[in-house]
Scaffold this motif. Structure first.
Motif, PDB file in Angstrom:
ATOM      1  N   ASP A 158     -10.472 -15.277   3.225  1.00  0.00           N
ATOM      2  CA  ASP A 158      -9.860 -16.541   3.645  1.00  0.00           C
ATOM      3  C   ASP A 158      -9.311 -17.301   2.440  1.00  0.00           C
ATOM      4  OD1 ASP A 158     -10.300 -16.176   6.306  1.00  0.00           O
ATOM      5  OD2 ASP A 158     -12.112 -17.401   6.415  1.00  0.00           O
ATOM      6  N   GLN A 165      -5.350 -18.346   1.550  1.00  0.00           N
ATOM      7  CA  GLN A 165      -4.892 -19.673   1.153  1.00  0.00           C
ATOM      8  C   GLN A 165      -4.092 -19.604  -0.138  1.00  0.00           C
ATOM      9  OE1 GLN A 165      -8.131 -22.527   1.090  1.00  0.00           O
ATOM     10  NE2 GLN A 165      -9.108 -21.551   2.843  1.00  0.00           N
ATOM     11  N   LYS A 169      -0.494 -18.523   0.230  1.00  0.00           N
ATOM     12  CA  LYS A 169       0.423 -19.514   0.789  1.00  0.00           C
ATOM     13  C   LYS A 169       1.044 -20.412  -0.284  1.00  0.00           C
ATOM     14  CE  LYS A 169      -1.952 -19.703   5.260  1.00  0.00           C
ATOM     15  NZ  LYS A 169      -2.709 -20.555   6.220  1.00  0.00           N
TER      16      LYS A 169
END
Length: 208
Positions: free
Chosen positions: A89, A93, A96
């Motif tokens: 996860d 992030q 991005k």
């Protein structure tokens, strides 16, 4: 991350330590070669000179650094599978962010992990006559093996422990570790390339 860890906590009693602090402490433990145990990690975090590490885990004040026992307790309830979910996860992030994490395999690096063993190998079986039984002799850490390290002044050529192999990825601030696995000390980097890539593939199409 908080949503994944929240079910593990009770809804009564004293407010718990932020789980993000424990996760960041684990990151330091697995990426810094001088960290040989949770006890040593907490001792280093309480050194005044290591303010940057305390800032990283979210406890700038020395008195707020968790004790090593609570870190072991946290690791007991957060399974390796959940740790990987949280790690992936965080990588999602990072992907991005524009021009931050390059999606190419940068390289593989390995570091020694010393085992805290007590003396030489000996038989740790329950046999009455250990002199004649066929049981194997082991160190106090039964999975630790003898490995060879680079010759340096005042340093033994051999060590007892493991070797940590990591995939690193380039960023504008320098390389960061995406994933690490710990194997016997006689394992070469080239032999862990496929296992590391297979572990990364568990993140579906995260990097490939």
């Amino acid at each position: 991350m908080l949503e994944k860890v929240k079910p593990l906590y009770k809804h009564s009693g004293r407010p718990p330590t932020d789980p993000r602090t424990y996760f960041r402490m684990h990151y330091l433990y697995f990426t810094l070669p001088e960290m040989t145990s949770f006890r040593e990690l907490c001792r280093q975090l309480k050194e005044p000179k290591n303010q940057a590490w305390r800032n990283f885990i979210g406890t700038p004040e020395i008195k707020d650094v968790p004790v090593h026992g609570s870190l072991s307790h946290f690791r007991k309830y957060v399974t390796p599978e959940l740790f990987y979910e949280i790690l992936f996860d965080l990588i999602r992030q990072a992907l991005k962010l524009d021009n931050f994490l390059q999606t190419t395999l940068s390289g593989i690096d390995s570091r020694l992990v010393y085992a805290l063993v007590n003396g030489y190998k000996k038989k740790r079986c329950s046999c009455e006559d250990k002199e004649t039984c066929d049981c194997e002799k082991t160190f106090s850490d039964p999975d630790a093996k003898v490995g060879v390290q680079r010759n340096k002044a005042n340093q033994n050529k051999y060590f007892i422990g493991y070797r940590k192999h990591s995939i690193t990825c380039p960023t504008p601030s320098g390389p960061i570790v995406l994933l690490s696995i710990i194997l016997p000390p006689d394992t070469a980097d080239i032999d862990v390339l496929l296992p590391l890539v297979e572990k990364l593939n568990q993140a579906v199409d995260l990097l490939f």
